[in-house]
Scaffold this motif. Sequence first.
Motif, PDB file in Angstrom:
ATOM      1  N   UNK A  55       6.475  -4.321   4.082  1.00  0.00           N
ATOM      2  CA  UNK A  55       5.481  -3.592   3.311  1.00  0.00           C
ATOM      3  C   UNK A  55       6.153  -2.675   2.294  1.00  0.00           C
ATOM      4  N   UNK A  56       7.188  -2.008   2.750  1.00  0.00           N
ATOM      5  CA  UNK A  56       7.896  -1.070   1.874  1.00  0.00           C
ATOM      6  C   UNK A  56       8.562  -1.806   0.709  1.00  0.00           C
ATOM      7  N   UNK A  84       7.197  -4.126  -0.941  1.00  0.00           N
ATOM      8  CA  UNK A  84       6.155  -4.545  -1.891  1.00  0.00           C
ATOM      9  C   UNK A  84       5.280  -3.356  -2.241  1.00  0.00           C
ATOM     10  N   UNK A  85       5.738  -2.539  -3.181  1.00  0.00           N
ATOM     11  CA  UNK A  85       5.076  -1.258  -3.476  1.00  0.00           C
ATOM     12  C   UNK A  85       3.638  -1.419  -3.963  1.00  0.00           C
ATOM     13  N   UNK A  86       3.283  -2.619  -4.443  1.00  0.00           N
ATOM     14  CA  UNK A  86       1.934  -2.782  -4.979  1.00  0.00           C
ATOM     15  C   UNK A  86       0.930  -3.269  -3.936  1.00  0.00           C
ATOM     16  N   UNK A  87       1.416  -3.664  -2.774  1.00  0.00           N
ATOM     17  CA  UNK A  87       0.510  -4.119  -1.724  1.00  0.00           C
ATOM     18  C   UNK A  87      -0.285  -2.933  -1.183  1.00  0.00           C
ATOM     19  N   UNK A  88      -1.529  -3.166  -0.776  1.00  0.00           N
ATOM     20  CA  UNK A  88      -2.301  -2.061  -0.195  1.00  0.00           C
ATOM     21  C   UNK A  88      -1.680  -1.657   1.135  1.00  0.00           C
ATOM     22  N   UNK A  89      -1.853  -0.387   1.479  1.00  0.00           N
ATOM     23  CA  UNK A  89      -1.183   0.104   2.675  1.00  0.00           C
ATOM     24  C   UNK A  89      -2.086   0.008   3.884  1.00  0.00           C
ATOM     25  N   UNK A  91       6.780  -3.099   8.599  1.00  0.00           N
ATOM     26  CA  UNK A  91       6.808  -1.923   7.727  1.00  0.00           C
ATOM     27  C   UNK A  91       7.862  -2.088   6.634  1.00  0.00           C
ATOM     28  N   UNK A 147      -0.251  -0.800   7.060  1.00  0.00           N
ATOM     29  CA  UNK A 147       0.540   0.318   7.567  1.00  0.00           C
ATOM     30  C   UNK A 147      -0.367   1.316   8.270  1.00  0.00           C
TER      31      UNK A 147
END
Lengths: 144, 144
Positions: free
Chosen positions: A72-73, A75-80, A69, A83
């Motif tokens: 992921x956080x 990389x703001x442009x990655x799809x969630x 997580x 998550x």
Amino acid sequence: MATLTTQQLAQASGVHAETIRYYERIGLLPAPPRAANGYRRYGADAVTRLGFIRRARELGFAIEDIRGLLDLAAHPDAPCRDADALVQRQLEAVAARIRDLQALHSALQTLAGCDSDAAAHCRLLETLENRACPQCDAQHAATA
Amino acid sequence: MATLTTQQLAQASGVHAETIRYYERIGLLPAPPRAANGYRRYGADAVTRLGFIRRARELGFAIEDIRGLLDLAAHPDAPCRDADALVQRQLEAVAARIRDLQALHSALQTLAGCDSDAAAHCRLLETLENRACPQCDAQHAATA
DNA sequence: CTTGACTCCGTAGTGGCTACAGGGTTCAGC
DNA sequence: GCTGAACCCTGTAGCCACTACGGAGTCAAG
């Protein structure tokens, strides 16, 4: 600029000082710079990150999940999608745990409130010993 | 008379062989006599006792509680007050755990089903970062 | 005689901390 | 300058209830 000691970070983030050191040791929290005396000096970003970790723990996520997580956080442009998949898995795990515990609760309820004089007629011990005991059952029914 | 090996006892009782040896080590199961080759030789009483232990574990009792329950079961004339108190405590603990998990479940549900394209607008990450994000909320409301 | 399934023992790993032990540092008060 | 309290450091061990492994001995079948 203001920096925080471990204890101050603990107060600001709601995470115990020893736990903070533990998170550093397992690589969940980056090692901060040190003062001349060797003390850790945390910046505001540590408060943010630790808050993130604490909230994720409160939601029941495992440390390894939280690593993902945090990635992921970052990389703001990655799809969630990832998550969300984690949330779904966690939801299912929590639901399963609740079902287990509710079954356990029912089982315990049938054993509660036994005030027999003798352990030999105790509903809990009957159950644990896998004994069928009509006499006990009758007595329990009568006193219930 | 028939005796059982550890593996056979495991099958008869539903408790793993390694766990049986563990229970012996911590003194929950008495050490059985040994055959000439050093193998453990269990009698029928071991099946009974291990069944008792297994059922107690399934009811969520801790090992230390089970020690007490086994003592109690060995004294059929003792009052079962202690056993009942244990059941009450266990019930309360299970109920509390269920309440916690249900709160957790609700919290997770508000975060589930997010299919945002960007992690920056992911409800989970918003929550973990403690971000207020009206734009995200609006988008979620619109797509919901 | 080999294979494979059992048995033994002891130790280490799991998760997520928590609690020391044994030292150094800082600061307020006297 | 000294004392004591409150902080800081590192490293290790303990918690729970197992579970897994390594390395060795034993036994029955083919």
